[in-house]
Design an enzyme around this catalytic site. Structure first.
Site: not given
Ligand code: OXD
Ligand code: MN
Length: 626
Positions: A221, A273-275, A277, A387-388
Site C-alpha cells: 500500500y 476530510c476534503g484536503k 478537493s 481506492a485511489r
Molecule cells: C494520507 C494520504 O494521508 O494518502 O493517507 O495522503
Molecule cells: Mn495525506
C-alpha cells in the site's frame, strides 16, 4: 562489510554499474551495496530517469502482474492485498536510540532491537527479484527546500508511482553539493502471490531517524511503501525541527481574488476530510494537495509543494461534483488506479461514482460479483473505500505556475479543518498566530476514515492533521509552530474550517461546493477586503459578505436563516472540546508549552462569559463587528 565498490561491481551489469558510479557520492554507493548484501536481489536496475528507463519500469510493473493495463492505454490498475489497503499506523515505528523518548503518542522501539527485527525481515527478501534504485528530490530542484532521496524497492509499482508523484533526481544527484543531507528509503514487498504481498501479518515500517533511513517490508500500500510520501515526511519533520522550519501535512493553493489577485493558502486536513478537493476547487489554482514545506525567508513564510503529483482518494469523484479530476482521469494523462474494480470491458469503477452498481469484474478480492462476502460474512464492496488514483499535476488546467519555483511562494493564510459534526463553525479566523496554533492547529480533532486501518467514524485527536507523522515530542512540535510565527514580520492569518457540520435532521448543513465561498472569504480577509465579527472562539464572516460571495461565486442565495444556523456558537460543545483538549495536553504531553493552557483557559473564560450573557447556543447576530 566488503568494500561497497566491489559489491556493486560484482552484482551490477556494466551498464547499471556505470549509471550508479556516475553519482560520485560514496554514501550512495554504500547504501546500495548494503541493501544488496541484506536483501540479496537476483539483479539490480539503476534508473537514470531516461525515457527508456522509466518506460522499462512501467512495462515491468505490468509484466510482473503488479499492474494490469486498462482499455485506456495510459492507465493501469494496481491491487494491494485484501488486508493491505491502508496505512498501518500501529506497525510504523520509530527506532529510538537508548535514553531517548518521543513521548506517549508516538509508536517507538529501541533502535538496536528494531534494527535487528527489521534486518531479519529484509534478509534475503529480494531473492529471485530485481532491485530498483531510483533518485528523486523532495521540493523543487536546486532550492533551499530540496531534499534528495534515494529509493530502493523491489516493487516496480512503487518505482512507477513515484515517477508520477515526485521530481526525478538522477541528474540532480550528479551535481549535489558535498555532504548534502540525503533521505534513504529501502522497501521490499516480500513474498508475492499474483503480484500482491502475502506476508502482510509480518509487515512493518521502521523509521531510523538517526540515519535518515526508513525501511518498509511485506506491504505494498502506497502510504506504507512510497518512501517519499509519509515516510520522508516523518524524517522531514525532524530536519525542520533542527533547522527552524515547518514540514506539514498541508495542501498549497492560490485562491483567486478580484482583478486577478492571487493569495496563497496552505491547509491541513486529516486524510479523507476534503484536503485534496479543496486544493482543486474551481476558479483557483492548485500547487499541491498533501505535503508542504514552509520556511521563513526575509520575514515572510514561503512554501513549496514537496510532490509533483496526487495520490488521491477516488471514492465519490463524480463528473458533476469534480469535473476537473473526472476529465483528467478519462484523458490520455498517465494514471495508476489502485483498488478500484476492473470491469469486463477493462475500465475502472469506484464507489459513489454516480453510476449503476457494476455487474461484475475484478477487484482487490479477486473476481468480484454482487453479494460476494468476506471470511466474516460481510459484503465486499465492488471497490475499496480507500481506492485511489495516482496522477501527475502537469495535466491540471489550473496548475499554478509556481510549482517548480525554487523560491516557493509567500503564504497569506493557513487553514485547519477536521471532520466535526457539532462544534466548529464552517469558517473562522483566529485572534492571532498563537491563538490559531493552539485552538485550531493543536486542537484539531477528526473522525477517522478509511485511509488508515481500524474503524472509521471515531473522533480522534489530530493536531495539525500531522499526528500520524509527527516524529518529535508533540510539545516541541507545537513550540516550533509558536516560535515560527515570532520570526515572521508578515504573519499569515490562521483559519479553521469545518465542512461536516450536521443539522438537527442529521444532514450536512453545507453543500460540497460551499468551500469555494469559505476560501473567498479567507482571501478577502487576508487582503483587508472583508469585515469580521468577534466571537469567543474567533472571527467569523458577516452575513452580508457571505451573501455577496455566494451570489458571485456559486450563483445562489445564502439566507440569513442558513447563516444563523451554521455560524451559531455552540457553547456546550465548545467548552467540552476545550476541556477535552486541555486534558489531553495536561495528561499526555509532558512537554506542552505553557501557552496551550493559557490560551485555552482564556477561551474558556470568554465562552463562559458569553453563556452567562446569551445562553448555550448563540446567534452570530448577537456579537458585534471586530
Ligand atoms: C494520507 C494520504 O494521508 O494518502 O493517507 O495522503
Ligand atoms: Mn495525506
Amino acid at each position: 562489510m566488503r568494500e561497497a565498490i566491489s559489491i556493486l561491481e560484482s552484482t551490477l551489469t556494466d551498464a547499471n554499474f556505470r549509471k550508479l558510479l556516475a553519482i560520485t557520492d560514496r554514501r550512495v554507493h554504500r547504501f546500495v551495496a548494503d541493501a544488496i548484501e541484506l536483501c540479496r536481489p537476483m539483479k539490480v536496475f539503476v534508473c537514470d530517469d531516461s525515457k527508456m528507463d522509466t518506460e522499462y519500469i512501467r512495462r515491468t510493473a505490468i509484466a510482473r502482474n503488479e499492474e494490469t493495463p486498462l482499455a485506456n492505454p495510459y492507465h493501469t490498475v494496481h491491487f494491494d492485498g485484501f488486508y493491505d489497503q491502508a496505512r498501518d499506523k500501529e506497525r510504523t515505528v520509530y527506532l529510538v536510540p537508548e535514553g531517548e523518548s518521543l513521548g506517549q503518542h508516538l509508536p517507538q522501539m529501541d533502535r538496536k532491537k528494531g534494527l535487528e527485527i527489521t534486518r531479519n525481515r529484509l534478509n534475503g527478501s529480494m531473492d529471485n527479484k530485481k532491485m530498483v534504485v531510483r533518485f528523486f528530490c523532495l521540493g523543487p530542484l536546486d532550492s533551499p527546500f530540496s531534499i534528495p532521496v534515494v529509493q530502493i524497492t523491489d516493487s516496480f509499482y512503487v518505482a512507477h508511482s513515484e515517477d508520477l508523484l515526485y521530481r526525478r533526481g538522477y541528474d540532480y544527484f550528479r551535481r549535489l553539493p558535498d555532504e548534502k543531507e540525503i533521505f534513504w528509503m529501502l522497501h521490499s514487498s516480500g513474498k508475492l502471490m499474483l503480484g500482491t504481498s502475502i506476508d502482510w501479518e509480518n509487515r512493518g515500517v521502521a523509521i531510523d531517524y538517526k540515519e535518515n533511513t526508513v525501511y518498509s517490508y511485506n506491504t505494498q500500500y502506497a502510504g506504507n511503501t512510497l518512501g517519499l510520501k509519509k515516510l520522508a515526511l516523518r524524517l522531514a519533520i525532524r530536519k525542520a525541527d533542527r533547522e527552524n522550519w515547518l514540514a506539514e501535512h498541508m495542501f498549497l493553493m492560490a485562491v483567486k481574488g478580484p482583478s486577478g489577485r492571487k493569495t496563497y493558502l496552505t491547509g491541513a486536513f486529516p486524510s479523507g476530510c476534503g484536503k485534496t478537493s479543496t486544493s482543486m476547487t474551481r476558479g483557483n489554482n492548485i500547487v499541491g494537495d498533501d505535503i508542504t514545506y514552509i520556511r521563513e525567508v526575509d520575514g515572510k513564510a514561503r512554501a513549496v509543494n514537496v510532490e509533483r503529483g496526487i495520490f488521491g482518494i477516488i471514492r465519490s469523484v463524480t463528473q458533476k461534483d469534480d469535473p476537473l479530476i473526472w476529465d483528467l482521469l478519462h484523458s490520455r494523462r498517465p494514471a495508476i488506479f489502485t483498488n478500484v474494480l476492473i470491469t469486463e470491458d477493462e475500465n475502472p469503477r469506484w464507489l459513489d461514482d454516480d453510476q449503476p452498481v457494476p455487474k461484475g469484474g475484478t477487484n482487490y478480492s479477486g473476481e468480484w460479483f454482487p453479494g460476494k462476502v468476506n471470511r466474516d460474512g460481510e459484503e465486499i464492496p465492488y471497490a475499496h473505500k480507500n481506492a485511489r488514483y495516482t496522477i501527475g499535476l502537469d495535466g491540471f488546467p489550473n496548475l499554478d505556475g509556481s510549482l517548480d519555483d525554487p523560491r516557493g511562494v509567500e503564504i497569506g493564510g493557513i487553514i485547519y479543518g477536521g471532520r466535526d459534526m457539532d462544534t466548529w463553525v464552517p469558517v473562522q479566523e483566529s485572534l492571532d498566530w498563537a491563538h490559531g496554533v493552539v485552538t485550531m492547529g493543536a486542537s484539531l480533532e477528526s473522525e477517522s476514515t478509511a485511509a488508515t486501518l481500524g474503524p472509521s467514524g471515531v473522533r480522534k485527536f489530530q493536531p495539525f492533521s500531522n499526528m500520524d507523522f509527527i516524529s518529535i515530542p508533540l510539545g516541541k512540535y507545537i513550540q516550533n509552530h509558536l516560535d515560527f510565527g515570532l520570526r515572521l514580520s508578515a504573519v499569515p492569518k490562521v483559519f479553521a474550517v469545518n465542512y461536516f457540520l450536521l443539522g438537527p435532521d442529521g444532514y450536512y448543513l453545507n453543500r460540497k461546493d460551499a468551500k469555494i465561498a469559505w476560501l473567498q472569504w479567507m482571501e478577502a480577509r487576508i487582503n483587508g477586503d472583508a469585515e469580521a465579527i468577534a466571537t469567543p472562539t474567533g472571527l467569523i464572516p458577516t452575513h452580508a459578505d457571505l451573501e455577496t460571495i455566494f451570489r458571485e461565486k456559486l450563483d445562489r442565495d445564502y439566507t440569513l436563516e442558513s447563516y444563523e444556523e451554521q455560524f451559531k456558537l455552540r457553547i456546550p460543545e465548545q467548552l467540552e472540546k476545550t476541556e477535552r483538549i486541555a486534558g489531553i495536553y495536561r495528561d499526555t504531553v509532558p512537554d506542552s508549552p505553557r501557552a496551550i493552557f493559557d490560551i485555552l483557559d482564556a477561551q474558556k473564560a470568554r465562552l463562559e462569559e458569553a453563556r452567562t450573557e446569551f445562553g448555550d447556543y448563540v446567534s452570530p447576530l448577537s456579537f458585534s463587528r471586530s
